[in-house]
Write a protein that holds these residues in place. Structure first.
Motif, PDB file in Angstrom:
ATOM      1  N   GLY A   6       0.905  -1.212  -0.025  1.00 21.51           N
ATOM      2  CA  GLY A   6       0.118  -0.052  -0.102  1.00 21.51           C
ATOM      3  C   GLY A   6       0.901   1.261   0.004  1.00 21.51           C
ATOM      4  O   GLY A   6       0.436   2.303  -0.552  1.00 21.51           O
ATOM      5  N   HIS A   7       2.100   1.091   0.651  1.00 17.69           N
ATOM      6  CA  HIS A   7       2.837   2.303   0.709  1.00 17.69           C
ATOM      7  C   HIS A   7       3.771   2.528  -0.557  1.00 17.69           C
ATOM      8  O   HIS A   7       4.655   3.289  -0.214  1.00 17.69           O
ATOM      9  CB  HIS A   7       3.733   2.341   1.836  1.00 17.69           C
ATOM     10  N   LYS A   8       3.825   1.718  -1.542  1.00 16.42           N
ATOM     11  CA  LYS A   8       4.090   2.109  -2.881  1.00 16.42           C
ATOM     12  C   LYS A   8       3.638   2.768  -3.750  1.00 16.42           C
ATOM     13  O   LYS A   8       3.204   3.843  -3.549  1.00 16.42           O
ATOM     14  CB  LYS A   8       4.944   0.884  -3.297  1.00 16.42           C
ATOM     15  N   PHE A   9       2.895   2.005  -4.693  1.00 16.77           N
ATOM     16  CA  PHE A   9       2.060   2.712  -5.642  1.00 16.77           C
ATOM     17  C   PHE A   9       0.580   2.909  -5.022  1.00 16.77           C
ATOM     18  O   PHE A   9      -0.246   3.446  -5.999  1.00 16.77           O
ATOM     19  CB  PHE A   9       2.048   2.136  -7.098  1.00 16.77           C
ATOM     20  N   GLY A  10       0.339   2.038  -3.919  1.00 13.96           N
ATOM     21  CA  GLY A  10      -0.753   2.456  -3.357  1.00 13.96           C
ATOM     22  C   GLY A  10      -1.068   3.629  -2.611  1.00 13.96           C
ATOM     23  O   GLY A  10      -2.118   4.219  -2.536  1.00 13.96           O
ATOM     24  N   LEU A  11      -0.028   4.552  -2.717  1.00 13.97           N
ATOM     25  CA  LEU A  11       0.015   5.899  -2.373  1.00 13.97           C
ATOM     26  C   LEU A  11      -0.311   6.175  -0.650  1.00 13.97           C
ATOM     27  O   LEU A  11      -0.284   7.271  -0.248  1.00 13.97           O
ATOM     28  CB  LEU A  11      -1.004   6.750  -3.167  1.00 13.97           C
ATOM     29  N   ALA A  12      -0.164   5.307   0.126  1.00 16.42           N
ATOM     30  CA  ALA A  12      -0.389   5.191   1.503  1.00 16.42           C
ATOM     31  C   ALA A  12       1.025   5.722   2.130  1.00 16.42           C
ATOM     32  O   ALA A  12       2.065   5.223   1.534  1.00 16.42           O
ATOM     33  CB  ALA A  12      -1.113   3.928   2.025  1.00 16.42           C
ATOM     34  N   PRO A  13       0.919   6.212   3.451  1.00 21.86           N
ATOM     35  CA  PRO A  13       2.099   6.378   4.082  1.00 21.86           C
ATOM     36  C   PRO A  13       3.039   4.920   4.299  1.00 21.86           C
ATOM     37  O   PRO A  13       2.377   4.036   4.494  1.00 21.86           O
ATOM     38  CB  PRO A  13       1.799   6.970   5.419  1.00 21.86           C
ATOM     39  N   LEU A  14       4.364   5.311   4.660  1.00 17.71           N
ATOM     40  CA  LEU A  14       5.028   3.937   4.946  1.00 17.71           C
ATOM     41  C   LEU A  14       4.293   3.071   6.104  1.00 17.71           C
ATOM     42  O   LEU A  14       4.203   3.618   7.069  1.00 17.71           O
ATOM     43  CB  LEU A  14       6.508   4.383   5.167  1.00 17.71           C
ATOM     44  N   GLY A  15       4.430   1.791   5.720  1.00 22.88           N
ATOM     45  CA  GLY A  15       4.056   0.993   6.948  1.00 22.88           C
ATOM     46  C   GLY A  15       2.805  -0.045   6.648  1.00 22.88           C
ATOM     47  O   GLY A  15       2.003  -0.311   7.674  1.00 22.88           O
ATOM     48  N   VAL A  16       2.362  -0.236   5.335  1.00 21.49           N
ATOM     49  CA  VAL A  16       1.099  -0.983   4.949  1.00 21.49           C
ATOM     50  C   VAL A  16       1.376  -1.762   4.000  1.00 21.49           C
ATOM     51  O   VAL A  16       1.709  -1.150   2.811  1.00 21.49           O
ATOM     52  CB  VAL A  16      -0.022  -0.208   4.905  1.00 21.49           C
ATOM     53  N   GLY A  17       1.023  -3.110   3.900  1.00 21.78           N
ATOM     54  CA  GLY A  17       0.994  -4.140   2.666  1.00 21.78           C
ATOM     55  C   GLY A  17      -0.466  -4.714   2.850  1.00 21.78           C
ATOM     56  O   GLY A  17      -1.152  -4.870   3.734  1.00 21.78           O
ATOM     57  N   TRP A  18      -0.726  -5.515   1.679  1.00 18.61           N
ATOM     58  CA  TRP A  18      -2.102  -6.365   1.703  1.00 18.61           C
ATOM     59  C   TRP A  18      -1.671  -7.610   1.273  1.00 18.61           C
ATOM     60  O   TRP A  18      -0.979  -7.666   0.297  1.00 18.61           O
ATOM     61  CB  TRP A  18      -2.963  -5.490   0.711  1.00 18.61           C
ATOM     62  N   ILE A  19      -2.590  -8.467   1.895  1.00 22.56           N
ATOM     63  CA  ILE A  19      -2.536 -10.100   1.152  1.00 22.56           C
ATOM     64  C   ILE A  19      -3.762 -10.532   0.975  1.00 22.56           C
ATOM     65  O   ILE A  19      -4.745 -10.353   2.063  1.00 22.56           O
ATOM     66  CB  ILE A  19      -1.789 -11.027   2.063  1.00 22.56           C
ATOM     67  N   ILE A  20      -4.306 -10.799  -0.351  1.00 21.32           N
ATOM     68  CA  ILE A  20      -5.724 -11.204  -0.498  1.00 21.32           C
ATOM     69  C   ILE A  20      -5.800 -12.602  -1.290  1.00 21.32           C
ATOM     70  O   ILE A  20      -4.888 -12.875  -1.978  1.00 21.32           O
ATOM     71  CB  ILE A  20      -6.334 -10.232  -1.497  1.00 21.32           C
ATOM     72  N   TRP A  21      -6.622 -13.469  -0.789  1.00 17.47           N
ATOM     73  CA  TRP A  21      -6.518 -14.837  -1.160  1.00 17.47           C
ATOM     74  C   TRP A  21      -8.096 -14.522  -2.239  1.00 17.47           C
ATOM     75  O   TRP A  21      -8.982 -13.944  -1.954  1.00 17.47           O
ATOM     76  CB  TRP A  21      -6.977 -15.976  -0.144  1.00 17.47           C
ATOM     77  N   ARG A  22      -7.849 -15.523  -3.316  1.00 19.68           N
ATOM     78  CA  ARG A  22      -8.841 -15.520  -4.336  1.00 19.68           C
ATOM     79  C   ARG A  22     -10.299 -15.803  -3.736  1.00 19.68           C
ATOM     80  O   ARG A  22     -11.442 -15.074  -4.053  1.00 19.68           O
ATOM     81  CB  ARG A  22      -8.501 -16.531  -5.275  1.00 19.68           C
ATOM     82  N   GLU A  23     -10.103 -16.898  -2.827  1.00 16.90           N
ATOM     83  CA  GLU A  23     -11.598 -17.470  -2.133  1.00 16.90           C
ATOM     84  C   GLU A  23     -11.084 -17.955  -0.824  1.00 16.90           C
ATOM     85  O   GLU A  23     -10.128 -17.961  -0.355  1.00 16.90           O
ATOM     86  CB  GLU A  23     -12.161 -18.364  -2.951  1.00 16.90           C
ATOM     87  N   GLU A  24     -12.205 -17.803  -0.005  1.00 17.94           N
ATOM     88  CA  GLU A  24     -11.861 -18.319   1.401  1.00 17.94           C
ATOM     89  C   GLU A  24     -11.149 -19.688   1.353  1.00 17.94           C
ATOM     90  O   GLU A  24     -10.426 -19.627   2.721  1.00 17.94           O
ATOM     91  CB  GLU A  24     -13.287 -18.309   2.092  1.00 17.94           C
ATOM     92  N   ALA A  25     -11.647 -20.422   0.544  1.00 20.01           N
ATOM     93  CA  ALA A  25     -11.182 -21.743   0.579  1.00 20.01           C
ATOM     94  C   ALA A  25      -9.345 -22.050   0.421  1.00 20.01           C
ATOM     95  O   ALA A  25      -8.654 -22.859   0.854  1.00 20.01           O
ATOM     96  CB  ALA A  25     -11.857 -22.693  -0.351  1.00 20.01           C
ATOM     97  N   ASP A  26      -8.957 -20.905  -0.115  1.00 24.34           N
ATOM     98  CA  ASP A  26      -7.544 -20.940  -0.368  1.00 24.34           C
ATOM     99  C   ASP A  26      -6.556 -20.544   0.464  1.00 24.34           C
ATOM    100  O   ASP A  26      -5.368 -20.534   0.568  1.00 24.34           O
ATOM    101  CB  ASP A  26      -7.440 -19.972  -1.552  1.00 24.34           C
TER     102      ASP A  26
END
Length: 465
Positions: A272-292
């Motif tokens: 998030g803090h790269k090209f997500g344009l947020a301040p330093l200190g945030v990333g994100w992990i998303i799974w395609r579906e709950e079963a994954d």
């Protein structure tokens, strides 16, 4: 103020700071101090030391965001005391995190965006660790169910940033990193298939390789793995490291298929803090579906009388970065992100064309929005000896405050030295023009005043990712 009152108000006078007893000696550096100091004096001490840091806006080595709107600064201040993990005490911050997860799942074309699973992290490296662990747990479960050994897992990547080396070492996984070759600087389907076997927990293409800034061919690799499954029965999942590209491709290369439109892509991490344009200190992990996401990776915490998942590794971190990520989503929307990143790509193209005009360099990547991130990189032309190397050019540019990294490529291209520029939000066309002028001046200086002893990789200033 009457002169006779000056002594009684001396601690309130700005001109007293540098004449005070607090600043008369050296500050403690190796021992814990005994005495208290005036808050204004200590602020002045620390503030002055920070002047010796580089100007972050001129740091063209970092992928991280270095400019933010005033409202972002205000929200960060208001959230300084909110612990992101304490979802019971700060339920609305937790709700905002959940909204961001759903929005990213929608952006990345999850089949069930409103019911997907994911979380914020301290950065993309932590998110990558979580995605990697899910691959390992899912592979182990299949092997156990089939009564097969599961003690020799391996992971296939292209030339990757150090976080994947850390993951492999921390979790005892063989890293099968596809090395660069002089005619191939990124992972290809053919190279992936050479390394696949029954112990492969997953394949990780990178959407924006750290070294050259290019996108690896996610769809082509997915298609190759589909064919491998048909012929061999091996079903190997994919995780996309979208640390940079995850916040770029949806807006500036919408026709590029790299995300959850590919069923084999089970998870994606991003910064998030790269090209997500947020301040330093945030990333994100998303799974395609709950079963994954394997159940072993989930912890449950009480949340407003019910249960709420907790997935992240870190258990104390500020909520401001997540709140500001949400601010950016609302503030900019799809069109705003596309406009900002499009301007960055245009500036990268401009700088790339100016670099080529200098006649000394071969541009390896020029900021093409369909094939990589807003950046550029170059090497010296073969057969040209201008009297300096790229390490010396980088060193000279630092005299004007510019941090333009020079570094050797990883195996099997260690003999190739390149320079790279990241064009982030805030690197305007005007700044790009000033940079090109300074590069031209630096070249003229180095030709006129060559170093007696060449700067090498061991001597060169370090640049962080």
């Amino acid at each position: 103020m009457p002169l006779h009152d000056k002594n009684s108000n001396r601690d309130q006078l700005a001109d007293d700071i540098y004449g005070s007893d607090d600043l008369a000696g050296s500050t403690p550096k190796f021992q814990f101090p005994n005495a208290e100091l005036d808050s204004r004096h200590v602020y002045a001490l620390v503030h002055d030391e920070l002047m010796l840091d580089g100007n972050s806006r001129q740091n063209l080595a970092t992928f991280c965001q270095t400019w933010a709107e005033p409202e972002v600064h205000k929200l960060m201040d208001e959230c300084m005391d909110k612990n992101m993990i304490d979802k019971d005490e700060y339920p609305q911050t937790a709700e905002i995190e959940s909204r961001c997860v759903n929005m990213l799942a929608d952006l990345w074309n999850s089949p069930e965006a409103a019911n997907t699973i994911g979380c914020s992290t301290t950065g993309s490296s932590e998110a990558a660790m979580l995605g990697g662990m899910a691959m390992k747990r899912a592979w182990e479960a299949k092997r156990k169910a089939a009564g097969l050994p599961y003690d020799k897992p391996n992971l296939i990547t292209g030339p990757v940033q150090v976080c994947w080396h850390k993951f492999a070492r921390y979790w005892d996984i063989e890293l099968r990193e596809v090395p660069m070759e002089h005619d191939r600087l990124i992972m290809t389907p053919e190279e992936v298939l050479k390394r696949c076997d029954e112990n492969t927990i997953g394949v990780v293409p990178t959407l924006g390789v750290t070294f050259t800034c290019q996108y690896e061919p996610v769809k082509e690799i997915s298609d190759a793995l589909d064919q491998l499954q048909k012929t061999s029965g091996l079903d190997i999942r994919m995780h996309v490291d979208g640390a940079s590209g995850g916040f770029l491709a949806p807006f500036c290369a919408p026709d590029l298929v790299w995300d959850f439109r590919l069923p084999r892509v089970k998870s994606i991490n991003t910064s998030g803090h790269k090209f997500g344009l947020a301040p330093l200190g945030v990333g994100w992990i998303i799974w395609r579906e709950e079963a994954d996401l394997p159940e072993e990776e989930i912890f449950w915490v009480n949340y407003l009388g019910g249960n709420m998942r907790d997935i992240a590794l870190n258990f104390s971190r500020p909520g401001g970065q997540v709140v500001c990520q949400y601010y950016n989503f609302l503030r900019l929307g799809f069109n705003g992100y596309r406009r900002i990143h499009g301007a960055c790509y245009d500036t990268a193209k401009f700088i790339s064309a100016e670099i080529e005009k200098l006649g000394l360099f071969d541009v390896l990547y020029d900021g093409d929005r369909a094939t990589g991130i807003p950046a550029l990189c170059w090497k010296m032309k073969k057969g040209i000896d201008p009297g300096f190397n790229l390490y010396e050019l980088a060193d000279r540019l630092r005299t004007r405050g510019w941090q333009v990294p020079a570094y050797s490529l990883p195996s099997n291209c260690q003999d190739t030295v390149i320079q790279r520029i990241l064009v982030r939000h805030g690197v305007s066309r005007d700044l790009g023009s000033l940079l090109v002028e300074d590069i031209d001046r630096a070249i003229a200086h180095l030709k006129k005043h060559p170093h007696q002893t060449a700067i090498t990789a061991d001597d060169a200033s370090g640049f962080h990712h």
